[in-house]
Motif scaffolding. Structure first.
Motif, short mmCIF file in Angstrom:
data_model
loop_
_atom_site.label_atom_id
_atom_site.label_comp_id
_atom_site.label_asym_id
_atom_site.label_seq_id
_atom_site.Cartn_x
_atom_site.Cartn_y
_atom_site.Cartn_z
N GLY A 52 0.54 -56.40 -118.90
CA GLY A 52 0.25 -57.74 -118.19
C GLY A 52 -0.13 -57.30 -116.90
N ALA A 53 0.20 -58.36 -115.59
CA ALA A 53 -0.35 -57.93 -114.37
C ALA A 53 0.83 -57.22 -113.62
N LEU A 54 0.46 -56.25 -112.68
CA LEU A 54 1.29 -55.50 -111.80
C LEU A 54 1.18 -55.63 -110.61
N TYR A 55 2.22 -56.12 -109.90
CA TYR A 55 2.24 -56.30 -108.39
C TYR A 55 3.30 -55.80 -107.47
N PRO A 56 2.71 -54.53 -107.13
CA PRO A 56 3.33 -53.50 -106.12
C PRO A 56 3.82 -54.47 -104.81
N ILE A 57 5.03 -54.43 -104.47
CA ILE A 57 5.24 -55.11 -103.21
C ILE A 57 5.73 -54.09 -102.16
N ASN A 58 4.97 -54.23 -100.85
CA ASN A 58 5.25 -53.57 -100.01
C ASN A 58 4.92 -53.61 -98.82
N PRO A 59 5.35 -54.01 -97.56
CA PRO A 59 4.69 -54.42 -96.31
C PRO A 59 3.82 -53.76 -95.59
N LYS A 60 3.94 -52.31 -95.81
CA LYS A 60 3.02 -51.44 -95.41
C LYS A 60 2.03 -50.98 -96.06
N MET A 61 1.83 -50.92 -97.11
CA MET A 61 0.84 -50.57 -98.02
C MET A 61 -0.40 -51.57 -98.60
N ASP A 62 -1.53 -51.22 -98.87
CA ASP A 62 -2.60 -52.12 -99.37
C ASP A 62 -2.55 -51.83 -100.65
N GLU A 63 -2.33 -50.44 -101.21
CA GLU A 63 -2.26 -50.24 -102.67
C GLU A 63 -1.37 -49.09 -102.91
N ILE A 64 -0.92 -49.21 -104.04
CA ILE A 64 0.22 -48.29 -104.43
C ILE A 64 -0.49 -47.61 -105.89
N ARG A 65 -0.57 -46.48 -106.30
CA ARG A 65 -1.15 -45.83 -107.27
C ARG A 65 -2.58 -46.48 -107.69
N GLY A 66 -3.07 -47.09 -106.84
CA GLY A 66 -4.45 -47.57 -107.03
C GLY A 66 -4.35 -49.11 -107.25
N ILE A 67 -3.18 -49.66 -107.31
CA ILE A 67 -3.06 -50.94 -107.63
C ILE A 67 -2.97 -51.71 -106.50
N LYS A 68 -3.47 -52.99 -106.22
CA LYS A 68 -3.31 -53.75 -104.85
C LYS A 68 -2.04 -54.17 -104.61
N ALA A 69 -1.57 -53.79 -103.62
CA ALA A 69 -0.08 -54.19 -103.19
C ALA A 69 -0.01 -55.44 -102.26
N TYR A 70 1.18 -56.06 -102.26
CA TYR A 70 1.46 -57.23 -101.29
C TYR A 70 2.38 -57.16 -100.49
N PRO A 71 2.33 -57.66 -99.34
CA PRO A 71 3.44 -57.58 -98.25
C PRO A 71 4.87 -58.06 -98.97
N THR A 72 4.80 -59.47 -99.58
CA THR A 72 5.81 -60.14 -99.96
C THR A 72 5.28 -60.57 -101.32
N ILE A 73 6.34 -61.13 -102.11
CA ILE A 73 6.03 -61.84 -103.34
C ILE A 73 5.10 -63.18 -103.11
N PHE A 74 5.42 -63.77 -101.81
CA PHE A 74 4.67 -64.86 -101.68
C PHE A 74 3.53 -64.74 -101.63
N GLU A 75 2.89 -63.45 -101.32
CA GLU A 75 1.46 -63.52 -101.43
C GLU A 75 0.76 -63.28 -102.71
N VAL A 76 1.58 -62.89 -103.69
CA VAL A 76 0.95 -62.73 -104.85
C VAL A 76 0.55 -64.10 -105.49
N PRO A 77 -0.95 -64.29 -105.84
CA PRO A 77 -1.40 -65.29 -106.04
C PRO A 77 -1.10 -66.20 -107.35
N ASP A 78 -0.44 -65.23 -108.35
CA ASP A 78 0.04 -65.75 -109.77
C ASP A 78 1.55 -65.96 -109.91
#
Ligand code: ADP
Ligand code: MG
Length: 709
Positions: A52-78
């Motif tokens: 499935g799809a992985l969404y790392p959530i971290n306000p300070k990071m753009d990506e984690i382990r090469g996966i796009k990260a989001y500042p909060t879950i509300f920014e996750v498009p899906d």
């Protein structure tokens, strides 16, 4: 495209699907730091091949382990099915609120700092739970590992452990992550494969019964391994376990039974049950297979993952070496299996197919020079035998045979899945040649063991399950003649008076009201009354001091037996009066019943579980031998019978050396009536009938105590 317009095949959706079959996962508290939980979980999901799809959530990071990260879950498009929460405890309630707003259906809280940390933690836990409830979120944990689903469709490794099992048929649920992890590792080492895994830590919402029920409904799960330490809601657990074990086996570790506990003093029912036996009793009542040894449990699981269940306890043994068959036979018999003789038809076939030096019988010794065709014929014959339910094989890789050919034949027959097959496979795995033989057996789904005893135990466990599954304990009996009103009046009166132990007359009247036979008795206030009571009852009699302050009467000279006439009664009472006085003291005159067998039955309570019923050898033997067994009330006739036959001294009840057997039916009846009594009156917290004297075809209670709340 037309296919897109078509309705997808509807699969039953389960409430816990978001947890075990997530299509998308957010990792709230995803971290850049290697070796942190927020990093390891992402690494594991990727490594295991999460679909499935992985969404790392971290306000300070753009990506984690090469996966796009989001500042909060509300920014996750899906949409997000499942969130891991790996943040300090105090932020968790707000995060759950956010998850609710985002429409997340399940949350694994890996973070610790909740109910395991005392009051403040409990408050935090309750806070996030009420938020979760508001949004209908299911919470897994907190303070937990998580879940794993090896299904190729999901490959959800929502856990920070380090074992990556291949898909299999066994699902694990463990309260303790440590135990869960080593069981998973053990299945991995045995190359068994695993279906699902769950370790729920504080179990604040999704409970062990919830998971068991989910596994029960999961068609791919063939067997469940359970580890728990005590049960927070025993009745819920029992209900779930009872229905699941009818469908598939649950293999569980017996836990929390310490040496110290077992040595607990044994003065009455309460302390005899002081050991934490309730989990064991629940396992027994619900048909869960309990194991003392975690290694054995994992080994046995190998057979459960691949083999059908035997219809009965009759095993056919095939061997190409003598000694191991002897060891195996011992353990097979130990496990309740038996080796019936072969039919004439079977023997005559084997006469023509076996080598001349083979032994034709059960075991069938195909001898070390026996090859694939010999094993094959022996297996075929056993598969056809009506009197055989399972097959045990000893296979030593004799250097002068084509061992691969033997293995292929074993696999072919076992794959018919007609009867379970286990194999004690004796070889040198450092030799390439035999590695290939082992691989054929393994790939063919033949459970292979390195010791005859282990293989025999596995077969024994398969049988244990089929026996359990068909065991029907029945319903507790209804006893029409019972005078419940009478017991009710006595108990209410005692409650009103603030008594915790009922007076002797009340106790005997209640027993009589419930149809439990007691020795003739009279509670006398003075010598005159005692003498006429003795006259009425008939000599010889027994006199016992009765006072709420006295527990063990005989210890302090408060029991005088075999009084043959009025003079002896008077003399005894004079003496007892000097010793115990007259204030608040009465004297029980009772029929003397010499030469009987002394038994004990009793009741204790277990928080959340209700009453435990106890039975065993009574009198002085209780203290010395502690030969007693327990069952959870209500006890059925079948269970009461099992209690009699499961004490160590069961044979004594049948009479030894020309002695007459006791009236077991009456004892079985008494056990059920006691069970009925305490089920009718839950305020009875403790009860002892010690001894119950079994004499001349009859059974009488001669000493009893009832404690109420
Ligand atoms: P306690 O348990 O308070 O010491 P019991 O009433 O159980 O007192 O009596 C102690 C022992 O005396 C019993 O275990 C039994 O061996 C014997 N005894 C008591 N009552 C009778 C009886 N009616 N007939 C025969 N033996 C009895
Ligand atoms: Mg007694």
């Amino acid at each position: 495209m037309e296919a897109e317009l078509m309705e997808p095949v509807k699969k039953a959706v389960h409430e816990l699907d978001a947890l075990f079959k997530p299509r998308s996962i957010a990792i709230i508290g995803a971290s850049q730091k290697e070796l942190s939980i927020g990093n390891v979980i992402i690494k594991n999901l990727v490594h295991y091949g999460y679909t499935g799809a992985l969404y790392p959530i971290n306000p300070k990071m753009d990506e984690i382990r090469g996966i796009k990260a989001y500042p909060t879950i509300f920014e996750v498009p899906d949409e997000i099915d499942l969130a891991h929460v790996i943040i300090p405890a105090k932020f968790v309630p707000q995060t759950i609120e956010d998850c609710g707003k985002k429409g997340i259906k399940a949350v694994i809280i890996n973070s610790a700092g909740f109910s395991e940390m005392g009051e403040e933690g409990v408050a935090l836990q309750n806070e996030f739970l009420s938020i979760a409830k508001k949004y209908g979120i299911r919470i897994f944990g907190p303070n937990c590992q998580g879940i794993i689903n090896s299904d190729p469709e999901y490959k959800a490794y929502c856990d920070f452990t380090f074992t990556f099992p291949k898909p299999g048929k066994i699902s694990i649920v463990a309260l303790s992550g440590g135990v869960g992890a080593f069981i998973m590792q053990s299945l991995f080492d045995l190359d068994i494969g695993m279906r699902m895994y769950a370790s729920n830590g504080n179990a604040s919402d999704v409970s062990i019964p919830d998971v068991i029920k989910y596994y029960g409904d999961d068609e791919e799960t063939k067997a469940i391994i359970l580890y728990t330490e005590g049960l927070s809601n025993p009745l819920e657990f029992m209900e779930v376990a009872k229905s699941v074990t009818k469908k598939k086996p649950i293999l569980a570790m017996k836990a929390g039974r310490t040496e110290e506990g077992a040595k607990a003093a044994a003065s009455h029912t309460g302390s005899l049950a002081g050991v934490d036996i309730s989990t064991e009793l629940i396992f027994e009542k619900t048909g869960i297979l309990a194991f003392n040894n975690e290694e054995e449990l994992c080994q046995v699981a190998m057979a459960f993952a691949t083999q059908p269940f035997p219809k009965g306890n009759r095993v056919g043994v095939i061997t190409n070496t003598g000694g191991p068959a002897v060891i195996a036979t011992d353990e097979l018999i130990n496990s309740g299996l038996r080796l019936p003789a072969l039919s004439e038809k079977a023997k005559s076939i084997l006469q023509t197919t076996m080598l001349p030096e083979a032994t034709i019988g059960n075991p069938i010794d195909v001898v070390a020079t026996g090859g694939g065709a010999h094993f094959r014929s022996a297996m075929d014959v056993l598969m056809e035998e009506d009197e055989i339910d399972s097959i045990y094989i000893n296979f030593v890789t004799a250097p002068f045979t084509d061992t691969d050919e033997v293995a292929r034949n074993i696999v072919e027959v076992s794959q018919l899945k007609k009867k379970p097959v286990v194999c004690n496979f004796m070889t040198n795995m450092s030799l390439e040649r035999f590695q290939e033989t082992a691989r054929i057996l393994k790939d063919g789904g033949v459970p292979c063991y390195s010791f005859p005893t282990t293989a025999a135990k596995a077969l024994g466990a398969l049988y244990r399950y089929s026996k359990t599954r068909s065991r029907n304990i029945g319903e507790p009996k209804d006893f029409p003649g019972i005078d419940k009103k009478k017991a009710d009046v006595i108990i209410r009166q005692a409650q009103k008076e603030g008594k915790s132990y009922l007076a002797a007359d009340g106790v005997y009247e209640i027993l009589t009201a419930y149809g439990i036979p007691v020795a003739d008795w009279w509670l006398a206030n003075d010598i005159f009354e005692a003498e006429s009571a003795a006259e009425n009852i008939g000599y010889p009699v027994v006199i016992k001091v009765e006072s709420s302050a006295i527990v063990h009467k005989s210890d302090i000279g408060g029991v005088a037996i075999n009084l043959k006439n009025a003079a002896e009664v008077t003399e005894t009472l004079e003496k007892m009066k000097l010793k115990f006085g007259t204030r608040n003291v009465k004297y029980l005159v009772q029929k003397f019943l010499p030469g009987g067998k002394e038994l004990i039955a009793g009741v204790s309570t277990k928080a959340g579980l209700g009453h435990l019923i106890m039975f065993g050898l009574g009198g002085i033997y209780v203290e010395v031998l502690k030969d007693v067994v327990f069952k959870i009330a209500p006890v059925t006739e079948l269970e009461a019978g099992e209690m009699l036959s499961s004490i160590k001294a069961a044979k004594l009840l049948d009479g030894v050396r020309g002695e007459k057997a006791i009236n077991k039916e009456m004892v079985i009846d008494i056990i059920q009536r006691v069970s009925k009594l305490v089920t009718d009156f839950p305020m009875i917290t403790e009860m002892d009938m010690n001894p119950i004297i079994a004499i001349h075809d009859k059974v009488y209670v001669v000493d009893a105590r009832i404690k109420i709340d």
